[in-house]
Design a protein around this motif. Structure first.
Motif, PDB file in Angstrom:
ATOM      1  N   VAL A   1      54.216  51.245  41.181  1.00  0.00           N
ATOM      2  CA  VAL A   1      53.952  52.418  40.346  1.00  0.00           C
ATOM      3  C   VAL A   1      55.257  53.160  40.048  1.00  0.00           C
ATOM      4  O   VAL A   1      55.522  53.543  38.901  1.00  0.00           O
ATOM      5  CB  VAL A   1      52.932  53.344  41.039  1.00  0.00           C
ATOM      6  N   ARG A   2      56.081  53.343  41.081  1.00  0.00           N
ATOM      7  CA  ARG A   2      57.336  54.098  40.907  1.00  0.00           C
ATOM      8  C   ARG A   2      58.253  53.435  39.886  1.00  0.00           C
ATOM      9  O   ARG A   2      58.918  54.120  39.092  1.00  0.00           O
ATOM     10  CB  ARG A   2      58.050  54.214  42.251  1.00  0.00           C
ATOM     11  N   HIS A   3      58.281  52.113  39.885  1.00  0.00           N
ATOM     12  CA  HIS A   3      59.210  51.396  39.008  1.00  0.00           C
ATOM     13  C   HIS A   3      58.514  50.774  37.801  1.00  0.00           C
ATOM     14  O   HIS A   3      59.132  49.970  37.088  1.00  0.00           O
ATOM     15  CB  HIS A   3      59.942  50.323  39.819  1.00  0.00           C
ATOM     16  N   ASP A   4      57.266  51.127  37.586  1.00  0.00           N
ATOM     17  CA  ASP A   4      56.519  50.685  36.404  1.00  0.00           C
ATOM     18  C   ASP A   4      56.500  49.153  36.283  1.00  0.00           C
ATOM     19  O   ASP A   4      56.811  48.588  35.235  1.00  0.00           O
ATOM     20  CB  ASP A   4      57.116  51.307  35.132  1.00  0.00           C
ATOM     21  N   LEU A   5      56.092  48.490  37.380  1.00  0.00           N
ATOM     22  CA  LEU A   5      56.016  47.032  37.389  1.00  0.00           C
ATOM     23  C   LEU A   5      54.588  46.560  37.156  1.00  0.00           C
ATOM     24  O   LEU A   5      53.628  47.193  37.598  1.00  0.00           O
ATOM     25  CB  LEU A   5      56.487  46.478  38.738  1.00  0.00           C
ATOM     26  N   ILE A   6      54.466  45.436  36.480  1.00  0.00           N
ATOM     27  CA  ILE A   6      53.209  44.699  36.418  1.00  0.00           C
ATOM     28  C   ILE A   6      53.178  43.765  37.629  1.00  0.00           C
ATOM     29  O   ILE A   6      54.150  43.047  37.884  1.00  0.00           O
ATOM     30  CB  ILE A   6      53.096  43.886  35.119  1.00  0.00           C
ATOM     31  N   VAL A   7      52.083  43.771  38.365  1.00  0.00           N
ATOM     32  CA  VAL A   7      51.964  42.944  39.566  1.00  0.00           C
ATOM     33  C   VAL A   7      50.974  41.813  39.300  1.00  0.00           C
ATOM     34  O   VAL A   7      49.834  42.050  38.876  1.00  0.00           O
ATOM     35  CB  VAL A   7      51.489  43.770  40.776  1.00  0.00           C
ATOM     36  N   VAL A   8      51.411  40.582  39.554  1.00  0.00           N
ATOM     37  CA  VAL A   8      50.548  39.413  39.452  1.00  0.00           C
ATOM     38  C   VAL A   8      50.323  38.912  40.871  1.00  0.00           C
ATOM     39  O   VAL A   8      51.251  38.419  41.520  1.00  0.00           O
ATOM     40  CB  VAL A   8      51.174  38.310  38.579  1.00  0.00           C
ATOM     41  N   SER A   9      49.107  39.077  41.373  1.00  0.00           N
ATOM     42  CA  SER A   9      48.793  38.775  42.767  1.00  0.00           C
ATOM     43  C   SER A   9      48.027  37.459  42.853  1.00  0.00           C
ATOM     44  O   SER A   9      46.851  37.377  42.488  1.00  0.00           O
ATOM     45  CB  SER A   9      47.963  39.910  43.375  1.00  0.00           C
ATOM     46  N   ASP A  10      48.704  36.423  43.325  1.00  0.00           N
ATOM     47  CA  ASP A  10      48.088  35.104  43.539  1.00  0.00           C
ATOM     48  C   ASP A  10      47.344  35.153  44.873  1.00  0.00           C
ATOM     49  O   ASP A  10      47.962  35.154  45.936  1.00  0.00           O
ATOM     50  CB  ASP A  10      49.190  34.042  43.554  1.00  0.00           C
ATOM     51  N   GLU A  11      46.019  35.203  44.811  1.00  0.00           N
ATOM     52  CA  GLU A  11      45.199  35.300  46.020  1.00  0.00           C
ATOM     53  C   GLU A  11      44.389  34.018  46.238  1.00  0.00           C
ATOM     54  O   GLU A  11      43.259  34.024  46.730  1.00  0.00           O
ATOM     55  CB  GLU A  11      44.328  36.554  45.946  1.00  0.00           C
ATOM     56  N   LEU A  12      45.041  32.901  45.917  1.00  0.00           N
ATOM     57  CA  LEU A  12      44.409  31.592  45.912  1.00  0.00           C
ATOM     58  C   LEU A  12      43.863  31.176  47.275  1.00  0.00           C
ATOM     59  O   LEU A  12      42.851  30.488  47.369  1.00  0.00           O
ATOM     60  CB  LEU A  12      45.434  30.563  45.410  1.00  0.00           C
ATOM     61  N   HIS A  13      44.547  31.597  48.348  1.00  0.00           N
ATOM     62  CA  HIS A  13      44.160  31.168  49.695  1.00  0.00           C
ATOM     63  C   HIS A  13      43.312  32.212  50.424  1.00  0.00           C
ATOM     64  O   HIS A  13      43.141  32.132  51.638  1.00  0.00           O
ATOM     65  CB  HIS A  13      45.414  30.851  50.519  1.00  0.00           C
ATOM     66  N   CYS A  14      42.756  33.178  49.687  1.00  0.00           N
ATOM     67  CA  CYS A  14      42.081  34.299  50.352  1.00  0.00           C
ATOM     68  C   CYS A  14      40.824  33.883  51.109  1.00  0.00           C
ATOM     69  O   CYS A  14      40.404  34.578  52.041  1.00  0.00           O
ATOM     70  CB  CYS A  14      41.750  35.395  49.357  1.00  0.00           C
ATOM     71  N   ASP A  15      40.218  32.770  50.740  1.00  0.00           N
ATOM     72  CA  ASP A  15      38.988  32.326  51.409  1.00  0.00           C
ATOM     73  C   ASP A  15      39.268  31.394  52.578  1.00  0.00           C
ATOM     74  O   ASP A  15      38.342  30.801  53.136  1.00  0.00           O
ATOM     75  CB  ASP A  15      38.076  31.627  50.404  1.00  0.00           C
ATOM     76  N   LEU A  16      40.533  31.266  52.953  1.00  0.00           N
ATOM     77  CA  LEU A  16      40.944  30.378  54.041  1.00  0.00           C
ATOM     78  C   LEU A  16      41.614  31.181  55.155  1.00  0.00           C
ATOM     79  O   LEU A  16      42.725  30.881  55.585  1.00  0.00           O
ATOM     80  CB  LEU A  16      41.899  29.294  53.518  1.00  0.00           C
ATOM     81  N   ILE A  17      40.938  32.207  55.630  1.00  0.00           N
ATOM     82  CA  ILE A  17      41.471  33.051  56.702  1.00  0.00           C
ATOM     83  C   ILE A  17      41.216  32.371  58.047  1.00  0.00           C
ATOM     84  O   ILE A  17      40.068  32.114  58.424  1.00  0.00           O
ATOM     85  CB  ILE A  17      40.830  34.442  56.677  1.00  0.00           C
ATOM     86  N   LEU A  18      42.293  32.100  58.771  1.00  0.00           N
ATOM     87  CA  LEU A  18      42.188  31.429  60.070  1.00  0.00           C
ATOM     88  C   LEU A  18      42.080  32.413  61.216  1.00  0.00           C
ATOM     89  O   LEU A  18      41.477  32.117  62.248  1.00  0.00           O
ATOM     90  CB  LEU A  18      43.409  30.521  60.282  1.00  0.00           C
ATOM     91  N   ASP A  19      42.670  33.577  61.069  1.00  0.00           N
ATOM     92  CA  ASP A  19      42.651  34.596  62.114  1.00  0.00           C
ATOM     93  C   ASP A  19      41.644  35.673  61.726  1.00  0.00           C
ATOM     94  O   ASP A  19      41.925  36.510  60.855  1.00  0.00           O
ATOM     95  CB  ASP A  19      44.050  35.203  62.282  1.00  0.00           C
ATOM     96  N   PRO A  20      40.450  35.678  62.346  1.00  0.00           N
ATOM     97  CA  PRO A  20      39.423  36.642  61.949  1.00  0.00           C
ATOM     98  C   PRO A  20      39.843  38.098  62.128  1.00  0.00           C
ATOM     99  O   PRO A  20      39.252  38.985  61.509  1.00  0.00           O
ATOM    100  CB  PRO A  20      38.241  36.295  62.862  1.00  0.00           C
ATOM    101  N   SER A  21      40.863  38.340  62.939  1.00  0.00           N
ATOM    102  CA  SER A  21      41.320  39.715  63.132  1.00  0.00           C
ATOM    103  C   SER A  21      42.198  40.197  61.986  1.00  0.00           C
ATOM    104  O   SER A  21      42.598  41.365  61.957  1.00  0.00           O
ATOM    105  CB  SER A  21      42.097  39.834  64.448  1.00  0.00           C
ATOM    106  N   GLN A  22      42.517  39.289  61.029  1.00  0.00           N
ATOM    107  CA  GLN A  22      43.369  39.641  59.900  1.00  0.00           C
ATOM    108  C   GLN A  22      42.629  39.362  58.595  1.00  0.00           C
ATOM    109  O   GLN A  22      42.968  38.436  57.853  1.00  0.00           O
ATOM    110  CB  GLN A  22      44.678  38.841  59.956  1.00  0.00           C
ATOM    111  N   PRO A  23      41.591  40.105  58.276  1.00  0.00           N
ATOM    112  CA  PRO A  23      40.808  39.817  57.071  1.00  0.00           C
ATOM    113  C   PRO A  23      41.610  40.059  55.797  1.00  0.00           C
ATOM    114  O   PRO A  23      42.514  40.898  55.757  1.00  0.00           O
ATOM    115  CB  PRO A  23      39.638  40.798  57.170  1.00  0.00           C
TER     116      PRO A  23
END
Length: 383
Positions: free
Chosen positions: A189-211
């Motif tokens: 926000v401060r630097h007026d950037l467009i963010v492209v967030s690749d969340e391709l591996h989001c359904d492959l969480i191995l550590d349940p304590s880190q959702p």
């Protein structure tokens, strides 16, 4: 239900990048696709679609859009709208299109290293200035990699326009903390950037304590500058069917992305659409079984790495990828080449991710194959 993750499938009978890149005596643990059969419900959906017999230009069914809405709300407490969804043939093309749509020639496209190699070629592909900064290495051997917010801000130049982000992270397997992501959002926000967030591996969480927390859910202030990329391809092993989704809440950003894609991006593969719908509606039991298999495979990898002098790894919190540090080993000069030539195991070269001296190991395969590969590495690397 019982699912088969043990059968070795001969992938050399069809042209495949993973298994035909190297000689037949080489075990390939490199490119990020798994060697498990796709879920039965996906295979059934594909069989039904093929039986129809007509494969003309397809459209994205409303049922698929609603299925992704439901998946997002149920798994991540993120309410998205069908109007936000632009289905595309893949995440990598979407990264390039986003950089083209949201920056001008000569402006900067920034990303963190180490990173999945296609990120590093985006700027050159679209005639922008490539900019990078380094993630913070683990404080202790085997600890987590971290987002260094000071390094990120120092790397932002007056011409920086787009930040390509990977969450969860490939290759380290890190699930970024809320503090790290909120800090990133403040800088965007401060630097007026467009963010492209690749969340391709989001359904492959191995550590349940880190959702996983989608960036759009955790940081709603990014809504007018965020493109989230999702796909069922890695989780359900259907990458070759070319189906992904760009989730863009802001009307203007979505329009600009569509304009950039016009004439360059083909429609989504009709079989990919059928497979994606099945994945998001009928495959949760399979996914949970897969995660159990991957956790057991990871434990095996960690046990073997502990025997290799000078080699360390940070336990991945997500993905089926292990990022191994060979810089203090006897193979520090070119570990990927040594392991290929002397152990006949193919891993991904860390230099391609921007960090020489590392390798990436894919443990998404039947355990007997993984054990065979690790024993080969043992014979070369163990005391």
């Amino acid at each position: 239900m019982n699912f088969d993750f043990a059968t070795r499938i001969d992938r050399r009978q069809h042209p495949t990048k993973k298994w035909q890149q190297y000689d037949e005596d080489v075990l390939p643990l490199w490119v990020a696709d798994m060697d498990f059969r796709s879920p039965p419900a996906v295979l059934d959906a594909l069989e039904s679609r093929v039986e129809h017999g007509v494969f003309g230009y397809g459209g994205v069914p409303e049922s698929l859009k609603q299925a992704l809405n439901d998946w997002s709300r149920h798994h991540y407490d993120w309410t998205i709208d069908t109007a936000w969804q632009l289905w595309v043939p893949g995440v990598v093309p979407a990264l390039n299109l986003a950089a083209m749509a949201f920056s001008e020639p000569g402006q900067g496209v920034l990303t963190a290293t180490p990173i999945y190699p296609p990120f590093l070629s985006v700027a050159d592909n679209v005639g922008r200035e490539a900019q990078t900064f380094e993630l913070a290495e683990p404080v202790t051997a085997g600890g987590p990699w971290r987002l260094d917010l000071e390094a990120l801000e120092a790397a932002i130049q007056p011409n920086t326009r787009v930040l390509l982000w990977c969450h969860p992270h490939n290759p380290t397997g890190r699930v970024w903390s809320a503090d790290e992501l909120q800090g990133l959002a403040r800088l965007a926000v401060r630097h007026d950037l467009i963010v492209v967030s690749d969340e391709l591996h989001c359904d492959l969480i191995l550590d349940p304590s880190q959702p996983h927390r989608p960036l759009g859910q955790l940081c709603p202030e990014l809504a007018d500058r965020l493109i989230t990329l999702w796909a069922p391809s890695k989780t359900f092993n259907i990458a070759g069917l070319s189906a992904a989704c760009a989730i863009i809440a802001d009307d203007d950003l979505r329009r600009r992305f569509q304009i950039a894609a016009a004439g360059l991006m083909p429609g989504v593969n009709v079989l990919g659409l059928s497979a994606s719908l099945a994945a998001y509606t009928d495959c949760e039991a399979w996914r949970q079984a897969l995660l159990g298999e991957l956790r057991d495979n990871l434990a095996m990898v960690e046990a073997h790495v502990s025997r290799w002098p000078g080699v360390t790894m940070s336990t991945p919190e997500a993905t089926y990828l292990a990022w191994l540090d060979f810089r203090h080993s006897a193979l520090a000069d070119s570990p990927q080449q040594h392991l290929l030539e002397e152990a006949r195991v193919a891993l991904s070269d860390g230099a391609d991710f921007g960090w020489p001296g590392f390798v990436r190991l894919n443990f998404g395969m039947p355990r007997s194959w993984l054990e065979e590969a690790l024993l080969r590495l043992d014979r070369l690397l163990s005391d």
